[in-house]
Design a protein around this motif. Structure first.
Motif, PDB file in Angstrom:
ATOM      1  N   ILE A   1     -10.145   8.457  -4.935  1.00 38.50           N
ATOM      2  CA  ILE A   1      -9.335   7.330  -4.463  1.00 38.50           C
ATOM      3  C   ILE A   1      -9.958   6.717  -3.211  1.00 38.50           C
ATOM      4  O   ILE A   1      -9.984   5.489  -3.053  1.00 38.50           O
ATOM      5  N   TYR A   2     -10.473   7.574  -2.296  1.00 37.05           N
ATOM      6  CA  TYR A   2     -11.160   7.065  -1.108  1.00 37.05           C
ATOM      7  C   TYR A   2     -12.332   6.168  -1.506  1.00 37.05           C
ATOM      8  O   TYR A   2     -12.546   5.090  -0.936  1.00 37.05           O
ATOM      9  N   LYS A   3     -13.113   6.627  -2.487  1.00 36.87           N
ATOM     10  CA  LYS A   3     -14.276   5.841  -2.923  1.00 36.87           C
ATOM     11  C   LYS A   3     -13.841   4.516  -3.525  1.00 36.87           C
ATOM     12  O   LYS A   3     -14.442   3.469  -3.256  1.00 36.87           O
ATOM     13  N   LYS A   4     -12.782   4.548  -4.336  1.00 37.68           N
ATOM     14  CA  LYS A   4     -12.316   3.308  -4.961  1.00 37.68           C
ATOM     15  C   LYS A   4     -11.770   2.331  -3.919  1.00 37.68           C
ATOM     16  O   LYS A   4     -11.903   1.115  -4.078  1.00 37.68           O
ATOM     17  N   LEU A   5     -11.188   2.859  -2.863  1.00 31.08           N
ATOM     18  CA  LEU A   5     -10.752   1.989  -1.770  1.00 31.08           C
ATOM     19  C   LEU A   5     -11.950   1.355  -1.072  1.00 31.08           C
ATOM     20  O   LEU A   5     -11.946   0.165  -0.750  1.00 31.08           O
ATOM     21  N   ALA A   6     -12.987   2.173  -0.850  1.00 35.35           N
ATOM     22  CA  ALA A   6     -14.186   1.654  -0.178  1.00 35.35           C
ATOM     23  C   ALA A   6     -14.876   0.588  -1.016  1.00 35.35           C
ATOM     24  O   ALA A   6     -15.419  -0.378  -0.478  1.00 35.35           O
ATOM     25  N   TYR A   7     -14.830   0.762  -2.343  1.00 33.65           N
ATOM     26  CA  TYR A   7     -15.453  -0.217  -3.240  1.00 33.65           C
ATOM     27  C   TYR A   7     -14.507  -1.370  -3.556  1.00 33.65           C
ATOM     28  O   TYR A   7     -14.824  -2.233  -4.375  1.00 33.65           O
ATOM     29  N   GLN A   8     -13.322  -1.372  -2.940  1.00 30.42           N
ATOM     30  CA  GLN A   8     -12.322  -2.424  -3.130  1.00 30.42           C
ATOM     31  C   GLN A   8     -11.897  -2.556  -4.594  1.00 30.42           C
ATOM     32  O   GLN A   8     -11.642  -3.633  -5.103  1.00 30.42           O
ATOM     33  N   GLU A   9     -11.801  -1.402  -5.287  1.00 26.10           N
ATOM     34  CA  GLU A   9     -11.352  -1.396  -6.670  1.00 26.10           C
ATOM     35  C   GLU A   9      -9.823  -1.290  -6.770  1.00 26.10           C
ATOM     36  O   GLU A   9      -9.253  -1.527  -7.834  1.00 26.10           O
ATOM     37  N   ILE A  10      -9.168  -0.923  -5.663  1.00 29.23           N
ATOM     38  CA  ILE A  10      -7.714  -0.796  -5.634  1.00 29.23           C
ATOM     39  C   ILE A  10      -7.157  -1.856  -4.685  1.00 29.23           C
ATOM     40  O   ILE A  10      -7.663  -2.000  -3.569  1.00 29.23           O
ATOM     41  N   PRO A  11      -6.144  -2.624  -5.089  1.00 35.58           N
ATOM     42  CA  PRO A  11      -5.594  -3.676  -4.216  1.00 35.58           C
ATOM     43  C   PRO A  11      -5.124  -3.107  -2.880  1.00 35.58           C
ATOM     44  O   PRO A  11      -4.476  -2.061  -2.829  1.00 35.58           O
ATOM     45  N   GLN A  12      -5.453  -3.802  -1.800  1.00 33.20           N
ATOM     46  CA  GLN A  12      -5.118  -3.307  -0.471  1.00 33.20           C
ATOM     47  C   GLN A  12      -3.620  -3.328  -0.193  1.00 33.20           C
ATOM     48  O   GLN A  12      -3.130  -2.588   0.665  1.00 33.20           O
ATOM     49  N   ASP A  13      -2.865  -4.126  -0.953  1.00 37.82           N
ATOM     50  CA  ASP A  13      -1.424  -4.187  -0.677  1.00 37.82           C
ATOM     51  C   ASP A  13      -0.663  -2.979  -1.239  1.00 37.82           C
ATOM     52  O   ASP A  13       0.556  -2.892  -1.122  1.00 37.82           O
ATOM     53  N   LEU A  14      -1.388  -2.024  -1.847  1.00 38.01           N
ATOM     54  CA  LEU A  14      -0.744  -0.797  -2.306  1.00 38.01           C
ATOM     55  C   LEU A  14      -0.681   0.263  -1.212  1.00 38.01           C
ATOM     56  O   LEU A  14       0.017   1.260  -1.357  1.00 38.01           O
ATOM     57  N   PHE A  15      -1.426   0.059  -0.108  1.00 41.00           N
ATOM     58  CA  PHE A  15      -1.509   1.096   0.910  1.00 41.00           C
ATOM     59  C   PHE A  15      -0.992   0.569   2.250  1.00 41.00           C
ATOM     60  O   PHE A  15      -1.246  -0.567   2.638  1.00 41.00           O
ATOM     61  N   PHE A  16      -0.260   1.446   2.951  1.00 43.33           N
ATOM     62  CA  PHE A  16       0.359   1.078   4.218  1.00 43.33           C
ATOM     63  C   PHE A  16       0.113   2.184   5.244  1.00 43.33           C
ATOM     64  O   PHE A  16      -0.138   3.331   4.894  1.00 43.33           O
ATOM     65  N   PHE A  17       0.210   1.807   6.517  1.00 40.58           N
ATOM     66  CA  PHE A  17       0.085   2.768   7.608  1.00 40.58           C
ATOM     67  C   PHE A  17       1.426   2.876   8.332  1.00 40.58           C
ATOM     68  O   PHE A  17       2.140   1.887   8.480  1.00 40.58           O
ATOM     69  N   HIS A  18       1.743   4.078   8.773  1.00 45.82           N
ATOM     70  CA  HIS A  18       2.910   4.275   9.616  1.00 45.82           C
ATOM     71  C   HIS A  18       2.579   3.688  10.990  1.00 45.82           C
ATOM     72  O   HIS A  18       1.638   4.125  11.655  1.00 45.82           O
ATOM     73  N   THR A  19       3.337   2.693  11.410  1.00 45.69           N
ATOM     74  CA  THR A  19       2.970   1.906  12.593  1.00 45.69           C
ATOM     75  C   THR A  19       2.785   2.767  13.838  1.00 45.69           C
ATOM     76  O   THR A  19       1.754   2.669  14.529  1.00 45.69           O
ATOM     77  N   ALA A  20       3.759   3.610  14.148  1.00 49.08           N
ATOM     78  CA  ALA A  20       3.680   4.411  15.367  1.00 49.08           C
ATOM     79  C   ALA A  20       2.486   5.366  15.324  1.00 49.08           C
ATOM     80  O   ALA A  20       1.727   5.483  16.296  1.00 49.08           O
ATOM     81  N   LYS A  21       2.293   6.041  14.179  1.00 47.79           N
ATOM     82  CA  LYS A  21       1.177   6.972  14.053  1.00 47.79           C
ATOM     83  C   LYS A  21      -0.164   6.237  14.088  1.00 47.79           C
ATOM     84  O   LYS A  21      -1.139   6.743  14.643  1.00 47.79           O
ATOM     85  N   ALA A  22      -0.208   5.048  13.478  1.00 40.69           N
ATOM     86  CA  ALA A  22      -1.441   4.265  13.483  1.00 40.69           C
ATOM     87  C   ALA A  22      -1.830   3.861  14.902  1.00 40.69           C
ATOM     88  O   ALA A  22      -3.006   3.932  15.291  1.00 40.69           O
ATOM     89  N   ARG A  23      -0.849   3.438  15.705  1.00 39.34           N
ATOM     90  CA  ARG A  23      -1.140   3.051  17.092  1.00 39.34           C
ATOM     91  C   ARG A  23      -1.642   4.246  17.909  1.00 39.34           C
ATOM     92  O   ARG A  23      -2.579   4.116  18.707  1.00 39.34           O
ATOM     93  N   ASP A  24      -1.011   5.411  17.680  1.00 36.81           N
ATOM     94  CA  ASP A  24      -1.458   6.613  18.392  1.00 36.81           C
ATOM     95  C   ASP A  24      -2.893   6.965  18.001  1.00 36.81           C
ATOM     96  O   ASP A  24      -3.703   7.350  18.853  1.00 36.81           O
ATOM     97  N   TYR A  25      -3.211   6.838  16.715  1.00 34.97           N
ATOM     98  CA  TYR A  25      -4.562   7.160  16.250  1.00 34.97           C
ATOM     99  C   TYR A  25      -5.584   6.187  16.819  1.00 34.97           C
ATOM    100  O   TYR A  25      -6.679   6.589  17.252  1.00 34.97           O
ATOM    101  N   ILE A  26      -5.256   4.897  16.824  1.00 37.68           N
ATOM    102  CA  ILE A  26      -6.166   3.890  17.383  1.00 37.68           C
ATOM    103  C   ILE A  26      -6.431   4.165  18.854  1.00 37.68           C
ATOM    104  O   ILE A  26      -7.566   4.090  19.332  1.00 37.68           O
TER     105      ILE A  26
END
Length: 402
Positions: free
Chosen positions: A269-294
């Motif tokens: 699945i990671y590879k298919k995401l990198a190759y843009q074979e899976i639509p990006q609107d299927l995946f989301f980030f948890h906002t608070a956790k994403a900000r902490d990670y950034i």
């Protein structure tokens, strides 16, 4: 029910809206300005509690959707989604309130009581996963089977131990668990074998011990076909769902759950995401956790992406040749022939195409580019053979051939 049908007959000049499968009629928290009378199709009513979709019920032709909010003038307490193509007549709040005011006083009182009762029940909706008990039990059973010792016919599960695990995870009682396994046994998805035991009975005169009456101490659980168990269970679960009972599904799932549902692995699945074979609107980030990670990784980390360096032994597909050195590719292309190189280029991604052309002479590159452009869709069997031959040649050059 009859009142809904009469209302539709009396106001058949109202606005009719259509909703395709999956369309949302309204969402939880939105203003309650209209109600819908379903003329055709089916609609699911649900709430989202702790990232889980709790289905409260379904509505069909002749039934109303969204009337609670219109009557109380409160924001929507739930959401509605079309389960199939649906036609619904739109009734605004003025029409609903006019009808209520014209109704007898006892009907008005009864309506108020029912509204309060439904509000109380809605507030008690939780994300307890027992609404889909059958599939939950099957999933936990499959996980326990994978972790069980032994292989083949020697592999088995203790029904008593499995029941204890199910009670802790799925929050079901033994009667519910027994009912699920009874259904699984009838469908020949599992086999249940009694393990009998008996208490020793001592003869007071002779002083000898004899076995007493036998009883079922435990049961041995075996999956008839472990490879297809979950897929068959999912199909069965769809057939046995009761639309009148609340059901719980995850509103969002993580990447591991997505991979399991697709019968794949997170790496692919990671590879298919990198190759843009899976639509990006299927995946989301948890906002608070994403900000902490950034914040933890720092801004520089996200300014460029480096593809992990592949070893020759890790090569699997044409796009992986971007990690191969030029000298090796030139030797492999020479042995492959320009037609097969064109086939490889036709199936390759942009980066791999540039790598291919870079390692060909200008004359051969022009021929390969032209032939690849003519292949709108290369033959799947030929493409697979060419891909395998190219990877094998590269590994042979690198001294990795078996």
């Amino acid at each position: 029910m009859r009142q809904d049908l009469d209302l539709e007959d009396d106001h058949n000049d109202g606005t009719v809206r259509t909703f395709h499968k999956g369309a949302v009629l309204f969402r939880e928290g939105q203003p309650s300005d209209v109600t819908y009378i379903i003329k055709k199709g089916r609609v699911a009513i649900y709430r989202v509690v702790n990232n889980k979709r709790v289905v409260l019920g379904e509505r069909g032709p002749g039934e109303m959707v969204g009337e609670m909010g219109v009557i109380t003038a409160a924001p929507r307490s739930s959401a509605a989604e079309a389960l199939e193509f649906t036609e619904a007549m739109v009734c605004d709040s003025n029409l609903i309130h006019t009808m209520l005011h014209k109704s007898p006083r006892p009907v008005q009182l009864l309506t108020g009581y029912l509204v309060d009762h439904v509000k109380t029940l809605t507030a008690q909706v939780t994300d307890r996963p027992s609404g889909n008990a059958f599939l939950s039990v099957c999933r936990v059973t499959a996980l326990c089977w994978q972790s069980a010792p032994g292989t083949g016919k020697a592999k088995e599960l203790s029904y008593a131990e499995l029941s204890t695990t199910l009670k802790d995870i799925v929050l079901l009682n033994q009667i519910e668990i027994d009912a699920v396994f009874e259904r699984l046994a009838k469908l020949h998805l599992v086999s249940l074998t009694d393990v009998k035991a008996s208490f020793a009975r001592k003869d007071p005169l002779l002083g000898t011990s004899k076995p007493g009456t036998a009883f079922v101490k435990d049961k041995v659980v075996r999956l008839t076909d472990p490879d297809t168990f979950l897929s068959v269970a999912k199909n069965v679960a769809r057939d046995i769902r009761d639309p009148s009972k609340p059901m719980v599904d995850l509103e969002f799932c993580d990447l591991d759950a997505f991979a399991r549902e697709a019968g794949s692995t997170p790496d692919i699945i990671y590879k298919k995401l990198a190759y843009q074979e899976i639509p990006q609107d299927l995946f989301f980030f948890h906002t608070a956790k994403a900000r902490d990670y950034i914040e933890r990784m720092g801004a520089e980390f996200f300014k460029q992406a480096r593809r992990p360096r592949l070893c020759a032994a890790d090569l699997e597909r044409v796009d992986d040749i971007t990690a191969v050195d030029n000298a090796t590719l030139q030797e492999a292309f020479s042995a492959l022939g320009f037609h097969k190189v064109a086939v490889a280029m036709a199936m390759a991604g942009e980066a791999a195409r540039e790598k291919i052309l870079k390692n060909l002479s200008k004359k051969i590159a022009a021929v390969v580019r032209e032939e690849a452009a003519a292949m709108t869709e290369p033959d799947e069997d030929e493409a697979a053979d060419v891909e395998k031959e190219l990877i094998d040649r590269i590994k042979t050059i690198k001294g990795l051939a078996s």
